[in-house]
Design an enzyme around this catalytic site. Structure first.
Site, PDB file in Angstrom:
ATOM      1  N   GLU A 260       0.844  -1.206   0.000  1.00  0.00           N
ATOM      2  CA  GLU A 260       0.000   0.000   0.000  1.00  0.00           C
ATOM      3  C   GLU A 260       0.879   1.255   0.000  1.00  0.00           C
ATOM      4  O   GLU A 260       1.851   1.341   0.746  1.00  0.00           O
ATOM      5  CB  GLU A 260      -0.890  -0.002   1.242  1.00  0.00           C
ATOM      6  CG  GLU A 260      -1.747   1.257   1.395  1.00  0.00           C
ATOM      7  CD  GLU A 260      -2.441   1.321   2.740  1.00  0.00           C
ATOM      8  OE1 GLU A 260      -3.463   2.021   2.839  1.00  0.00           O
ATOM      9  OE2 GLU A 260      -1.961   0.675   3.696  1.00  0.00           O
ATOM     10  N   LYS A 336      -9.449   2.750  -3.015  1.00  0.00           N
ATOM     11  CA  LYS A 336      -9.976   2.252  -1.748  1.00  0.00           C
ATOM     12  C   LYS A 336     -11.353   2.840  -1.451  1.00  0.00           C
ATOM     13  O   LYS A 336     -11.552   4.052  -1.516  1.00  0.00           O
ATOM     14  CB  LYS A 336      -8.993   2.599  -0.620  1.00  0.00           C
ATOM     15  CG  LYS A 336      -9.277   1.926   0.707  1.00  0.00           C
ATOM     16  CD  LYS A 336      -8.128   2.220   1.675  1.00  0.00           C
ATOM     17  CE  LYS A 336      -8.270   1.474   2.984  1.00  0.00           C
ATOM     18  NZ  LYS A 336      -7.121   1.740   3.891  1.00  0.00           N
ATOM     19  N   CYS A 387      -5.364  -2.718   2.491  1.00  0.00           N
ATOM     20  CA  CYS A 387      -5.127  -2.689   3.937  1.00  0.00           C
ATOM     21  C   CYS A 387      -6.392  -2.984   4.735  1.00  0.00           C
ATOM     22  O   CYS A 387      -6.882  -4.099   4.752  1.00  0.00           O
ATOM     23  CB  CYS A 387      -4.519  -1.342   4.325  1.00  0.00           C
ATOM     24  SG  CYS A 387      -3.672  -1.347   5.929  1.00  0.00           S
TER      25      CYS A 387
END
Length: 477
Positions: A260, A336, A387
């Site tokens: 990430e 995300k 994540c």
């Protein structure tokens, strides 16, 4: 005396059952008894004392469990601990109320506990860390049953057993009575559920796909506090160096995965703009390296774009196919969607103006993506939860529903400097694989970079807080 003893003992058992700073993997067996002391105390106490015990347990258990949060932000950490104190206080008040029905007491208490545990994982403030079922992450036969009922089925069995034991001890040891028919029936139900779980997990083999792909998962172990162009250059050069060594040793590699935000400067922007010569040079070196290979690169990157005259910033994954979409860079992108509250976004900031002002002052906030994207490269369909996202069953379930045959998770937990934090995250990741019966690979900045089978078993892993790569042939459909 009994108040403090029961709260402390249950908090300690809960803490030890999950991955923690004393035991990386935790002790799964302790979860089957961790709530017994405090549940038993509820039987002896009033509604007010039950509520107080619940609040104390909620605060202390998650204080021990989440000590690593203090390194991130002490104020936010204590806000979380007090939130759990409030939730558990209300829950234990309800647990006491459930005693009005001796016949259905065990089922009612189990349901009430599970409802609150589920509720706290939902919405923009949801947090999945510390869910009871995740304590069993190393018990592969149980993890495999998540393909039937998810982590919540495992949580139900564990909490049900805790309630059953506490109610039985109260009846036999303190009321001096024989076990009632209801408790005998519940014992039979529990035994049947446990036997089924063990048999299913031990005897059932998940079907393996007929395809496989070679992955290089990179762990660069960079300094989470480093910033500025010199730090970004070093991080990118380290990633290139590690990857070049991996490809020299394994030229058959199909996919390379970086963690990430492995590359901080916006690749697409700085390629086309010379506003910052050093960032432009960094991006060009990176793209030239990718273009020199035949691999698919899956890279975490800050990504911004302008829509309707407004700049949107995303925590994203960029997918490059060597020699196909590198010059000019036209990667496929996933941004995300489920952002970390008060770190990547400020929930309800549009409703409460003070929170909105706080959001505007925090330059690290992101905008949320909109599409649960499935990439298709070299005969493999995969999705890339970033994540925090792989801690939520619903996120990965959507990706699987959209056609993903593999989960590629990009994570950076290095800010926590905590093995407990990283193993707690891993304990949830193994369930995402088992729930959806698809394998998963993780590339992280500092740990735990690994390969997870469709059964939820960790097949290989890079030692945490070290620099290196993991080469693995991953079987998939």
């Amino acid at each position: 005396m009994y108040f403090f003893l029961s709260v402390f003992l249950s908090s300690l058992l809960f803490f030890l059952s999950q991955p923690n700073f004393l035991l990386n993997h935790g002790l799964p067996l302790l979860a089957w008894f961790c709530y017994v002391p405090v549940f038993l105390y509820v039987r002896f106490s009033s509604k007010v004392l039950s509520s107080l015990a619940g609040g104390a347990f909620g605060f202390l258990s998650f204080f021990l469990f989440g000590l690593w949060l203090l390194k991130y932000n002490a104020s936010a950490a204590f806000a979380v601990f007090f939130l759990y104190a409030i939730l558990f206080s209300a829950m234990f008040f309800v647990l006491k109320k459930c005693e009005f029905s001796e016949k259905f007491c065990i089922l009612l208490k189990t349901s009430a506990f599970l409802f609150v545990e589920f509720l706290r994982t939902q919405g923009p403030l949801g947090l999945s860390y510390g869910v009871t079922g995740y304590s069993q992450w190393t018990v592969v036969p149980l993890v495999k049953t998540a393909s039937i009922w998810g982590v919540w089925g495992i949580s139900f069995i564990i909490v049900f057993f805790n309630v059953l034991v506490s109610e039985s001890v109260f009846q036999v040891c303190f009321q001096k009575k024989k076990l009632s028919c209801e408790k005998i029936y519940c014992s039979v139900f529990f035994a049947a559920a446990l036997i089924f779980s063990i048999a299913y997990g031990s005897l059932t083999s998940f079907p393996k796909g007929g395809k496989s792909s070679n992955f290089v998962l990179v762990q660069n172990n960079s300094n989470p506090k480093a910033s500025g162009i010199e730090a970004y250059k070093k991080e990118t050069q380290d990633l290139i160096r590690i990857t070049a060594n991996a490809l020299a040793a394994h030229p058959e590699t199909d996919f390379v995965v970086w963690p990430e935000t492995a590359v901080v400067p916006d690749i697409l922007y700085h390629y086309s703009s010379n506003a910052d010569e050093q960032r432009h040079e960094l991006v060009m070196d990176l793209l030239e390296f990718i273009d020199s290979t035949e691999c698919v690169f899956i890279i975490g990157n800050n990504y911004g774009k302008i829509e309707d005259g407004k700049l949107f910033s995303y925590n994203s994954v960029l997918v490059f196919s060597g020699k196909k979409n590198v010059f000019p860079p036209e990667p496929e992108i996933y941004s995300k969607i489920h952002l970390v509250p008060f770190s990547e976004c400020v929930p309800f900031s549009n409703i409460f103006p003070p929170l909105k002002k706080l959001a505007l002052k925090n330059s690290s906030l992101w905008d949320a993506g909109k599409e649960f994207k499935v990439f298709s490269e070299k005969g493999l369909k995969f999705s890339t939860p970033i994540c925090f996202e792989d801690t939520f069953p619903s996120v990965v379930r959507r990706m699987k529903k959209n056609g993903a045959d593999l989960i590629v998770n990009l994570t950076n937990d290095s800010w926590s400097k905590s093995l407990a934090c990283q193993y707690q995250h891993l304990s949830m990741a193994v369930f995402r694989a088992a729930e959806n019966k698809i394998p998963a690979v993780r590339s992280t900045c500092s740990g735990q970079t690994c390969v997870i089978s469709a059964e939820g078993k960790v097949l290989a892993m890079i030692p945490p807080f070290s620099e290196g790569y993991l080469f693995f042939n991953v079987n998939h459909r």
